[in-house]
Scaffold this active site. Structure first.
Site: not given
Ligand SMILES: NC(=O)c1ccc[n+]([C@@H]2O[C@H](COP(=O)([O-])OP(=O)(O)OC[C@H]3O[C@@H](n4cnc5c(N)ncnc54)[C@H](O)[C@@H]3O)[C@@H](O)[C@H]2O)c1
Ligand SMILES: [Zn+2]
Ligand SMILES: [Zn+2]
Length: 369
Positions: A40-42, A62-63, A92, A95, A98, A106, A110, A169, A362
């Protein structure tokens, strides 16, 4: 026991796969044999060193999905042989958060999790007697991991691990943003910005909620085709005209629900501005860069638009990840479409390269056994 794991030794350097020591699970902990883990990106964000809260050395990942191999004292909700999905966002069930239906964040572990420690303030991972910190409470780029019981969702054994892990994730984040955070209503008009794992999940979530129009916006035509396959009724190339185009196509009003899944603050602003006057809800899923801020003209809010954020899609992991996996098994969610590459643990750095090249959605690491 000795386990093979991918270690972040130094920021901005490739991960190094090596053997580490993993201690037995203590009270409230579980030993999991990891069978599959998405990249994943993270993970890449932390490996790059840009994440201000990152640390090294640590075992990333983490996935994960796998099998319970052993349980520590007092563990009651899981038994040896159970199939589990790992949760960086635990539940949990006790809390104050939760117990509220309003959040999935949760509070139980943390602080320790953020420091790379298990809830008792120590690590199970070590190398030559030196502790190695855990990552996101999961550290699933490894053959085995020890995790808190409250951070494992017991899922149907019918779900193949390489699909189940995607619910740990990105996929749950997108699905949940539509289903649990925004609670999209049937007949609604929705716009999803971004068609990566998270955005495509949000498209599928809007479809499952019975949305009538689902517009997906991305810069890549290939990804927009994927969005159609997940249920987008319309697709649009992103850019500065996107807001005007959405307003035009919704009778001048904007969409009932918008979702941002790019991590770009400029796109977050577009999500706010393309939400409908009166009741439009803009849900932010993306993680913005350090220090970046979201610029919103207050008039958008006083005229009835709302903005909210969604961590892990608002999914209460132990209760709802099993339900989402079941919906996949029931044929409601096409998870196969997200699994682009299968790689070995030794190829983990290739997983990062594929992600950087936007090659597929992925890569999933398959672990032996
Ligand atoms: N909130 C959470 O718990 C959580 C969990 C996982 C990931 N994330 C975040 O979610 C985001 C997306 O993750 P992902 O894995 O899908 O990423 P990804 O990079 O695979 O997808 C992002 C998409 O956005 C598109 N994009 C870029 N610029 C754009 C624009 N101007 N207009 C429209 N689309 C555009 C890209 O072409 C790409 O397809 C990331 O910031 C990631 O860190 C958040
Ligand atoms: Zn992730
Ligand atoms: Zn909790």
């Amino acid at each position: 026991m000795r386990v093979r794991a991918a270690v972040l030794e130094q920021f901005a350097q490739p991960l190094v796969v090596q053997e580490l020591d993993l201690a037995e699970p203590r009270a409230g902990e579980v030993l999991v044999r990891v069978a599959a883990c998405g990249v994943c990106h993270t993970d890449m964000y932390t490996a790059s060193g840009v994440d201000p809260s990152g640390y090294a050395p640590t075992v990333l990942g983490h996935e994960g999905a796998g099998v319970v191999e052993a349980i520590g004292e007092g563990v009651r909700s899981l038994a040896v042989g159970d199939h589990v999905v790992t949760l960086f966002s635990p539940q949990c069930r006790e809390c104050v958060h939760c117990r509220s239906p309003k959040t999935n964040i949760c509070l139980a572990i943390r602080d320790q999790q953020g420091k790379g420690l298990l809830p008792d303030g120590t690590t199970r991972l070590s190398r030559d007697g030196e502790p190695i910190r855990h990552f996101m409470g999961t550290s699933t780029f490894a053959e085995y991991t020890v995790m808190p019981e409250i951070a494992l969702a017991k899922v149907s054994p019918e779900a193949p691990f390489d699909r189940a892990c995607l619910f740990a994730c990105g996929l749950s984040t997108g699905l949940g943003a539509a289903m649990y955070t925004a609670k999209v209503e049937s007949g609604a008009t929705c716009v999803v910005f971004g068609a990566g794992m998270v955005g495509l999940g949000a498209v599928a979530g809007c479809r499952l909620q019975g949305a009538e129009r689902i517009v997906c916006v991305d810069l890549a035509q290939e990804r927009l085709e994927r969005a159609r396959a997940q249920g987008a009724t319309e697709v649009m190339l992103g850019g500065t005209d996107a807001v005007d185009a959405i307003i035009d196509s919704t009778g001048g009003f904007g969409a009932d629900y918008t979702f941002e899944a790019t991590g770009l603050v400029g796109v977050m602003r577009q999500a706010v501005e393309s939400a409908r006057m009166g009741w439009g809800l803009a849900t932010m899923c993306g993680v913005a860069g350090k220090g970046e801020t979201l610029d919103v003209i207050p008039r958008y809010l006083i005229t009835g638009r709302r903005v909210c954020g969604s961590s892990f899609g608002g999914v209460k992991g132990r209760d709802q990840v099993p339900q989402l996996v079941q919906r996949y098994l029931d044929g409601d969610i096409d998870v196969d479409a997200f699994l682009s590459h299968r790689i070995a643990l030794d190829e983990v750095n290739k997983g990062f390269e594929l992600m950087e090249a936007q090659d597929g959605i992925r890569s999933v690491i398959e672990l032996g056994g």
